[in-house]
Structures are given as C-alpha cells and as structure tokens.
Design a protein around this motif. Sequence first.
Motif, PDB file in Angstrom:
ATOM      1  N   ILE A  47      58.072  42.553  34.003  1.00  0.00           N
ATOM      2  CA  ILE A  47      57.482  41.246  34.334  1.00  0.00           C
ATOM      3  C   ILE A  47      56.557  41.359  35.553  1.00  0.00           C
ATOM      4  O   ILE A  47      55.442  40.830  35.552  1.00  0.00           O
ATOM      5  N   ILE A  48      56.993  42.054  36.571  1.00  0.00           N
ATOM      6  CA  ILE A  48      56.155  42.218  37.764  1.00  0.00           C
ATOM      7  C   ILE A  48      54.903  43.019  37.418  1.00  0.00           C
ATOM      8  O   ILE A  48      53.806  42.710  37.883  1.00  0.00           O
ATOM      9  N   GLY A  49      55.037  44.041  36.576  1.00  0.00           N
ATOM     10  CA  GLY A  49      53.874  44.795  36.122  1.00  0.00           C
ATOM     11  C   GLY A  49      52.877  43.908  35.391  1.00  0.00           C
ATOM     12  O   GLY A  49      51.662  44.007  35.605  1.00  0.00           O
ATOM     13  N   LEU A  50      53.378  43.020  34.534  1.00  0.00           N
ATOM     14  CA  LEU A  50      52.488  42.102  33.813  1.00  0.00           C
ATOM     15  C   LEU A  50      51.776  41.142  34.768  1.00  0.00           C
ATOM     16  O   LEU A  50      50.583  40.872  34.604  1.00  0.00           O
ATOM     17  N   PHE A  51      52.496  40.651  35.762  1.00  0.00           N
ATOM     18  CA  PHE A  51      51.855  39.779  36.755  1.00  0.00           C
ATOM     19  C   PHE A  51      50.798  40.543  37.548  1.00  0.00           C
ATOM     20  O   PHE A  51      49.772  39.979  37.909  1.00  0.00           O
ATOM     21  N   HIS A  52      51.035  41.834  37.810  1.00  0.00           N
ATOM     22  CA  HIS A  52      50.049  42.637  38.529  1.00  0.00           C
ATOM     23  C   HIS A  52      48.886  43.054  37.629  1.00  0.00           C
ATOM     24  O   HIS A  52      47.943  43.688  38.091  1.00  0.00           O
ATOM     25  N   ILE A  53      48.954  42.709  36.351  1.00  0.00           N
ATOM     26  CA  ILE A  53      47.807  42.872  35.454  1.00  0.00           C
ATOM     27  C   ILE A  53      47.024  41.564  35.382  1.00  0.00           C
ATOM     28  O   ILE A  53      45.809  41.540  35.560  1.00  0.00           O
ATOM     29  N   TRP A  54      47.714  40.453  35.152  1.00  0.00           N
ATOM     30  CA  TRP A  54      47.033  39.178  34.954  1.00  0.00           C
ATOM     31  C   TRP A  54      46.432  38.599  36.220  1.00  0.00           C
ATOM     32  O   TRP A  54      45.335  38.025  36.174  1.00  0.00           O
ATOM     33  N   MET A  55      47.104  38.757  37.336  1.00  0.00           N
ATOM     34  CA  MET A  55      46.572  38.178  38.573  1.00  0.00           C
ATOM     35  C   MET A  55      45.275  38.860  39.022  1.00  0.00           C
ATOM     36  O   MET A  55      44.302  38.162  39.321  1.00  0.00           O
ATOM     37  N   PRO A  56      45.202  40.202  39.073  1.00  0.00           N
ATOM     38  CA  PRO A  56      43.909  40.784  39.450  1.00  0.00           C
ATOM     39  C   PRO A  56      42.833  40.574  38.385  1.00  0.00           C
ATOM     40  O   PRO A  56      41.649  40.493  38.711  1.00  0.00           O
ATOM     41  N   LEU A  57      43.244  40.475  37.116  1.00  0.00           N
ATOM     42  CA  LEU A  57      42.262  40.210  36.057  1.00  0.00           C
ATOM     43  C   LEU A  57      41.596  38.859  36.284  1.00  0.00           C
ATOM     44  O   LEU A  57      40.362  38.744  36.213  1.00  0.00           O
ATOM     45  N   LEU A  58      42.389  37.864  36.590  1.00  0.00           N
ATOM     46  CA  LEU A  58      41.845  36.548  36.900  1.00  0.00           C
ATOM     47  C   LEU A  58      40.957  36.622  38.145  1.00  0.00           C
ATOM     48  O   LEU A  58      39.857  36.075  38.172  1.00  0.00           O
ATOM     49  N   VAL A 123      42.862  40.739  45.809  1.00  0.00           N
ATOM     50  CA  VAL A 123      42.239  42.059  45.724  1.00  0.00           C
ATOM     51  C   VAL A 123      41.387  42.153  44.463  1.00  0.00           C
ATOM     52  O   VAL A 123      40.297  42.714  44.477  1.00  0.00           O
ATOM     53  N   GLY A 124      41.878  41.569  43.367  1.00  0.00           N
ATOM     54  CA  GLY A 124      41.082  41.518  42.140  1.00  0.00           C
ATOM     55  C   GLY A 124      39.777  40.770  42.355  1.00  0.00           C
ATOM     56  O   GLY A 124      38.730  41.150  41.843  1.00  0.00           O
ATOM     57  N   LEU A 125      39.839  39.710  43.145  1.00  0.00           N
ATOM     58  CA  LEU A 125      38.638  38.962  43.488  1.00  0.00           C
ATOM     59  C   LEU A 125      37.632  39.871  44.189  1.00  0.00           C
ATOM     60  O   LEU A 125      36.458  39.925  43.834  1.00  0.00           O
ATOM     61  N   SER A 126      38.121  40.624  45.168  1.00  0.00           N
ATOM     62  CA  SER A 126      37.250  41.557  45.899  1.00  0.00           C
ATOM     63  C   SER A 126      36.702  42.632  44.971  1.00  0.00           C
ATOM     64  O   SER A 126      35.520  42.959  45.029  1.00  0.00           O
ATOM     65  N   LEU A 127      37.553  43.185  44.121  1.00  0.00           N
ATOM     66  CA  LEU A 127      37.106  44.244  43.209  1.00  0.00           C
ATOM     67  C   LEU A 127      36.109  43.715  42.178  1.00  0.00           C
ATOM     68  O   LEU A 127      35.199  44.430  41.776  1.00  0.00           O
ATOM     69  N   GLY A 128      36.290  42.463  41.763  1.00  0.00           N
ATOM     70  CA  GLY A 128      35.324  41.859  40.843  1.00  0.00           C
ATOM     71  C   GLY A 128      33.967  41.706  41.493  1.00  0.00           C
ATOM     72  O   GLY A 128      32.933  41.889  40.855  1.00  0.00           O
ATOM     73  N   ILE A 129      33.972  41.388  42.779  1.00  0.00           N
ATOM     74  CA  ILE A 129      32.715  41.268  43.519  1.00  0.00           C
ATOM     75  C   ILE A 129      32.010  42.622  43.575  1.00  0.00           C
ATOM     76  O   ILE A 129      30.804  42.728  43.437  1.00  0.00           O
ATOM     77  N   ALA A 132      34.244  46.726  40.027  1.00  0.00           N
ATOM     78  CA  ALA A 132      35.178  47.780  39.591  1.00  0.00           C
ATOM     79  C   ALA A 132      35.397  47.683  38.080  1.00  0.00           C
ATOM     80  O   ALA A 132      35.215  46.632  37.477  1.00  0.00           O
ATOM     81  N   ARG A 133      35.802  48.781  37.489  1.00  0.00           N
ATOM     82  CA  ARG A 133      36.089  48.815  36.056  1.00  0.00           C
ATOM     83  C   ARG A 133      37.342  47.987  35.775  1.00  0.00           C
ATOM     84  O   ARG A 133      38.429  48.314  36.231  1.00  0.00           O
ATOM     85  N   THR A 134      37.200  46.955  34.980  1.00  0.00           N
ATOM     86  CA  THR A 134      38.256  45.979  34.780  1.00  0.00           C
ATOM     87  C   THR A 134      39.500  46.582  34.135  1.00  0.00           C
ATOM     88  O   THR A 134      40.597  46.482  34.683  1.00  0.00           O
ATOM     89  N   PHE A 135      39.370  47.190  32.969  1.00  0.00           N
ATOM     90  CA  PHE A 135      40.537  47.694  32.249  1.00  0.00           C
ATOM     91  C   PHE A 135      41.275  48.747  33.065  1.00  0.00           C
ATOM     92  O   PHE A 135      42.505  48.705  33.190  1.00  0.00           O
ATOM     93  N   LEU A 136      40.528  49.676  33.622  1.00  0.00           N
ATOM     94  CA  LEU A 136      41.132  50.733  34.431  1.00  0.00           C
ATOM     95  C   LEU A 136      41.893  50.135  35.625  1.00  0.00           C
ATOM     96  O   LEU A 136      43.031  50.513  35.902  1.00  0.00           O
ATOM     97  N   THR A 137      41.286  49.181  36.290  1.00  0.00           N
ATOM     98  CA  THR A 137      41.892  48.565  37.471  1.00  0.00           C
ATOM     99  C   THR A 137      43.195  47.863  37.131  1.00  0.00           C
ATOM    100  O   THR A 137      44.220  48.104  37.774  1.00  0.00           O
ATOM    101  N   ILE A 138      43.167  46.991  36.139  1.00  0.00           N
ATOM    102  CA  ILE A 138      44.374  46.208  35.853  1.00  0.00           C
ATOM    103  C   ILE A 138      45.495  47.070  35.304  1.00  0.00           C
ATOM    104  O   ILE A 138      46.669  46.819  35.586  1.00  0.00           O
ATOM    105  N   MET A 139      45.164  48.100  34.542  1.00  0.00           N
ATOM    106  CA  MET A 139      46.220  48.973  34.018  1.00  0.00           C
ATOM    107  C   MET A 139      46.868  49.775  35.152  1.00  0.00           C
ATOM    108  O   MET A 139      48.087  49.921  35.198  1.00  0.00           O
TER     109      MET A 139
END
Length: 186
Positions: A47-58, A123-129, A132-139
């Motif tokens: 569950i925590i892994g999934l949240f660490h995928i969806w939150m930076p993706l958003l 951090v996802g917000l910063s990386l999106g700015i 960064a490569r989206t799939f690689l980052t969130i995985m």
Amino acid sequence: MDISGLISELITLVIMAFALGMDAFSVGLGMGLVRLRFRQIFYIGVIIGLFHIWMPLLGMFIGKLLSDKLGMLATYGGGVLLLILGIQMIYSSFKRDEEPFIKPVGWGLIIFALSVSLDSFSVGLSLGIFGARTFLTIMIFGVVSMLLTWLGLLLGRRVQGWLGSYSEALGGSILLAFGIKLLFQL
C-alpha cells in the motif's frame, strides 16, 4: 540522452527515492514494535509503495503543466520546494512527541500511507518541472519505498526504534542537498 546521462538520472532517482522512503522506514520501525503478522507487513509495504507511485505521478503531472506555463520561475520553485521539504524532515526528526498510534488497517493504513507519501507529491512536482522520466521515476519511488517500509517493519520487530529519528534526518539531509544542487545548477 546518452547512456551516461541515463545512468546519472537513474542514480539520482534511486537516491531521491531512498530519501523519500526513509520516512516510511522510520515510521515502520516504530510500527514494527507492535507484533504484526508477516501478511500484514507485506500488505502495508504494498500500500505504501502504491501511494509512493500515485502521489509523485500526480505531482509530476501538475509540475509539467507548471513548467510549460512558468518556465524558469517554476524551476526555482522546485528547488526551493526540495529545500523546504528537507528542512521540514530534519526538523521533525528532532521533534519527536509520542503520537497516538493509528492501527495499520483500513482507514488507519490509508492515513498512514498518505502521511508518509505526501512528500513524494511535492518531489514529483519538482521532478515534473524538471522533466524527469515519468514511468521510471514512479516505479523507482514505489519499489524503493515498499522495500524500505518492509525493512523498517521487520527491523522494528527486532530492535527498539532508536534509529527512527536518525533515518528521517538522513532523508531530509538528502532532499536538502538536492534542493541546493538544483538551485545552484541554474
């Protein structure tokens, strides 16, 4: 991008994922002191892994939108955001109050996962700015946080949690260093 650039980005993302996962690790240490079954430990980590995928993706999605609209101002904002996150993590590692324990089941698990993954959104917000490569980052963020959560929960079963605040301070120091690097790289 050449292979050395890809390897550099991969190393950077793994280090950032490690820094973000230290929060889950430190909380897992404390939570691991309660006798959890291995099945519960597995479920909590997933569950925590999934949240660490969806939150930076958003965060990355919103960051890419900001990047197109605000340019260099958004870049500075991303660096400042990492600085603030790092300072906040370091500060909270020294300010340890006894908090009421939320059981890691049902809504308690959702609240727990959300609380340890909120920094991943920023951090996802910063990386999106920064593009960064989206799939690689969130995985990477998801897998590393899941593994660190499992490690924290399992170690928490064995030790008394003395490492918890130090691990969060280490994670905050890494984010702080990345924020400084991004600000002075411009």
